[in-house]
Design a protein around this motif. Structure first.
Motif, short mmCIF file in Angstrom:
data_model
loop_
_atom_site.label_atom_id
_atom_site.label_comp_id
_atom_site.label_asym_id
_atom_site.label_seq_id
_atom_site.Cartn_x
_atom_site.Cartn_y
_atom_site.Cartn_z
N GLU A 32 0.86 -1.18 0.00
CA GLU A 32 0.00 0.00 0.00
C GLU A 32 0.90 1.22 0.00
OE1 GLU A 32 -2.79 2.16 3.23
OE2 GLU A 32 -3.42 0.13 2.69
N VAL A 33 0.61 2.17 -0.89
CA VAL A 33 1.38 3.41 -0.98
C VAL A 33 0.42 4.57 -1.18
CG1 VAL A 33 1.79 3.18 -3.46
CG2 VAL A 33 3.35 4.54 -2.09
N SER A 34 0.69 5.68 -0.51
CA SER A 34 -0.15 6.87 -0.63
C SER A 34 0.66 8.02 -1.19
CB SER A 34 -0.71 7.26 0.74
OG SER A 34 -1.55 6.24 1.23
N GLY A 35 -0.03 8.96 -1.79
CA GLY A 35 0.65 10.12 -2.36
C GLY A 35 -0.28 11.31 -2.46
N LEU A 36 0.24 12.39 -2.99
CA LEU A 36 -0.51 13.63 -3.12
C LEU A 36 -0.20 14.25 -4.47
CD1 LEU A 36 -2.31 15.63 -1.48
CD2 LEU A 36 -0.20 16.77 -0.83
N ILE A 37 -1.23 14.62 -5.20
CA ILE A 37 -1.08 15.34 -6.46
C ILE A 37 -1.42 16.79 -6.18
CG2 ILE A 37 -1.93 15.60 -8.82
CD1 ILE A 37 -2.74 12.60 -8.65
N LYS A 38 -0.52 17.70 -6.54
CA LYS A 38 -0.75 19.13 -6.33
C LYS A 38 -0.71 19.85 -7.67
CE LYS A 38 2.54 20.04 -3.37
NZ LYS A 38 3.35 20.69 -2.34
N PHE A 39 -1.63 20.80 -7.87
CA PHE A 39 -1.63 21.60 -9.08
C PHE A 39 -2.31 22.93 -8.79
CE2 PHE A 39 -5.28 18.82 -9.04
CZ PHE A 39 -6.34 19.63 -9.41
N THR A 40 -2.07 23.92 -9.64
CA THR A 40 -2.63 25.25 -9.46
C THR A 40 -3.61 25.55 -10.59
OG1 THR A 40 -0.58 25.99 -8.45
CG2 THR A 40 -2.07 27.70 -9.22
N ILE A 41 -4.76 26.10 -10.23
CA ILE A 41 -5.74 26.52 -11.22
C ILE A 41 -5.57 28.02 -11.43
CG2 ILE A 41 -8.20 26.80 -11.73
CD1 ILE A 41 -8.71 24.26 -10.15
N GLU A 42 -5.26 28.39 -12.66
CA GLU A 42 -5.10 29.80 -13.03
C GLU A 42 -6.33 30.28 -13.77
OE1 GLU A 42 -2.70 31.65 -12.09
OE2 GLU A 42 -1.15 30.25 -11.51
N PRO A 43 -6.71 31.49 -13.74
CA PRO A 43 -6.00 32.64 -13.18
C PRO A 43 -6.32 32.90 -11.71
CG PRO A 43 -7.91 33.42 -14.38
CD PRO A 43 -7.88 31.91 -14.51
N ARG A 44 -7.13 32.06 -11.08
CA ARG A 44 -7.49 32.35 -9.69
C ARG A 44 -6.42 31.93 -8.69
NH1 ARG A 44 -12.24 27.85 -9.23
NH2 ARG A 44 -10.88 26.23 -8.40
N CYS A 45 -5.37 31.27 -9.16
CA CYS A 45 -4.20 30.89 -8.34
C CYS A 45 -4.58 30.02 -7.15
CB CYS A 45 -3.45 32.13 -7.86
SG CYS A 45 -2.69 33.06 -9.18
N SER A 46 -5.52 29.10 -7.32
CA SER A 46 -5.89 28.21 -6.22
C SER A 46 -5.05 26.95 -6.29
CB SER A 46 -7.38 27.88 -6.26
OG SER A 46 -7.69 27.12 -7.40
N LEU A 47 -4.39 26.63 -5.18
CA LEU A 47 -3.58 25.42 -5.09
C LEU A 47 -4.51 24.27 -4.73
CD1 LEU A 47 -0.87 23.97 -5.09
CD2 LEU A 47 -0.65 24.58 -2.66
#
Length: 65
Positions: free
Chosen positions: A23-38
């Motif tokens: 079992e392995v866990s992770g996190l995907i992170k990305f930014t939505i532009e133009p509102r700059c929400s992480l």
């Protein structure tokens, strides 16, 4: 930098190098532009008894793939 202007699906091929359960866990992170929400989306990949499952956590909801 990849600009996405429509609904998009990214895929990542996986190569399994073991027959052991894991079992392995992770996190995907990305930014939505133009509102700059992480945005952060957690996931867990499980391999048990020859069966692989992926769970994606969206808010308080778990989605099984």
């Amino acid at each position: 930098m990849n600009w996405v202007r429509e609904n998009t699906t990214y895929t990542q091929p996986l190569k399994l190098n073991t027959n052991s359960d894991f079992e392995v866990s992770g996190l995907i992170k990305f930014t939505i532009e133009p509102r700059c929400s992480l945005e952060k989306t957690g996931y867990t990949i499980r391999y048990k008894s020859g069966n692989m499952t992926v769970q994606i956590l969206q808010g308080c909801q778990i989605i099984e793939l």
